[in-house]
Write a protein that holds these residues in place. Structure first.
Motif: not given
Ligand SMILES: [Zn+2]
Length: 398
Positions: A84, A87, A135, A174
């Motif tokens: 993502h 992140e 994301r 993440h």
């Molecule tokens: Zn994530």
């Protein structure tokens, strides 16, 4: 017999924690990192022969995604970050880890990891998303819902890497919402862990039990530094997610979700925790100690709950009309950075997300006692968004 982590491991974790400022990547000064930044940082390690680099393919917009391999041990461990794009915490921690391994080649942690493990590292799996700080990928896909369909080049790269190397262990790195809390404790979750489920009934097969042991080790290391700030991520099986599927395909996988810490908007303290816990856990996998870990430590971690806001105004007075008496309220507000396309600049936007009794909530940034000051009823509306500069205008002007 299941045991807690050995004192020698605890000492190593504490040593990593204390040494951190001397080896961290000082050139990372903001969490807004780009693919170009990352390539530059990793190039500096190449000159020191820390790893071999293998291009795996390109993202939707043509950015190269590479595999960095360290060590030549028999146990393969795959680590991937930033699937993502918004992140980045673990990507920064991976740069720190590479720095440690480069600067301390003779350290027992470095030598043990390189001798016993082969680390397969894919930092920034979604470079296009990282470029936009979003994301999703440039093709608008949530990569972590593409493990079965494999429509995106980034998903195919991860799947092919796992199929080719069949690693014994995996770390799926993440960031989670920084306002999540550890159960109902009113503590912000610094890091959440999960040994993902392999089916809807959350069956424990030997692969998942091994992942739980790794998660338990990771948790015990973090508990040396941040007791009470560790949560468990929702263990509902997600058939399209990578962690769940990679676990199912035979790699003992742990999801690490970097959360929040008060007064740390760039998440540099969380980055440090990631670095220390990952390095020490890799060392523990390399020594074989993780096989003895007590999975109850993992099982008893409270789940994440959504009981945090960025900003809470407590004990204010709200008079909605003249027919009923004014009431005492708390107001929960979250902040978000948005791009203003007309001015091409970033703006901090505030949104009212809760009104009422917030005694069970905690605030990540400011917890303000309004001392019964009266709110401007025209501005207090659920989901109302405004520029964060206008926060004082929520109160009735006298
Ligand atoms: Zn994530």
């Amino acid at each position: 017999m299941a045991t807690s982590i050995q004192s020698v491991t605890q000492n190593i974790a504490r040593e990593m924690f204390d040494l951190y400022d001397s080896f961290k990547a000082a050139e990372i000064t903001s969490c807004r990192i780009t693919h170009a930044n990352m390539l530059k940082w990793f190039r500096s390690f190449k000159e020191q022969d820390l790893f071999t680099k293998l291009p795996l393919g390109t993202s939707g917009e043509g950015r190269t995604i590479s595999l960095y391999t360290i060590g030549n041990g028999s146990t393969k461990v795959v680590l991937w970050s930033q699937m993502h794009g918004d992140e980045p915490t673990a990507t920064m921690a991976l740069v720190d880890i590479f720095n440690f391994l480069t600067k301390h080649p003779e350290h027992t942690v470095t030598k043990t990891i390189k001798e016993k493990l082969t680390l397969l590292v894919i930092p920034m799996l979604n470079p296009d998303g990282a470029e936009r700080f979003t994301r999703r990928t440039a093709q608008l896909i949530d990569l972590n819902r593409d493990a079965l369909a494999l429509e995106t080049p980034e998903a195919r790269i991860l799947k092919e890497t796992c199929s080719k190397y069949q690693p014994e262990y995996g770390f799926n790195l993440h960031d989670q919402d920084a306002r999540l809390t550890v159960g109902t404790t009113k503590e912000i979750t610094a890091i959440a862990l999960l040994a993902p489920s392999i089916d809807e009934s959350r069956t424990d097969n030997p692969i998942r039990v091994k992942a739980k042991k790794v998660a338990s080790t990771f948790a015990q290391i973090l508990n040396l530094f941040i007791p009470g700030h560790l949560a468990k991520w929702d263990d509902t099986f997600e058939p399209r997610a990578f962690g769940d599927n990679i676990q199912k395909w035979g790699t003992s996988t742990v999801l690490v979700e970097s959360g929040g810490w008060k007064g740390d908007p760039n998440k540099f303290f969380i980055r440090k925790l990631n670095c220390v816990a990952l390095l020490t856990t890799l060392y523990v996998i390399a020594t074989g100690e993780s096989a003895q870990a007590d999975i109850e430590v993992y099982e008893q971690i409270p789940f994440n709950m959504k009981l945090g806001c960025d900003h809470i105004i407590r004990n204010a007075v709200l008079r909605t009309n003249n027919q009923v008496a004014p009431i005492r309220v708390d107001v929960g507000i979250n902040f978000e950075i948005r791009r203003n396309d007309s001015t091409d600049s970033l703006e901090q936007i505030a949104t009212i997300v809760e009104i009422g009794d917030l005694t069970t909530f905690t605030a990540l940034e400011e917890d303000v006692d309004a001392k019964r000051a009266e709110l401007d009823a025209n501005r207090i509306k659920l989901d109302h968004s405004f520029s964060a500069d206008e926060l004082p205008l929520l109160f009735k002007q006298v």
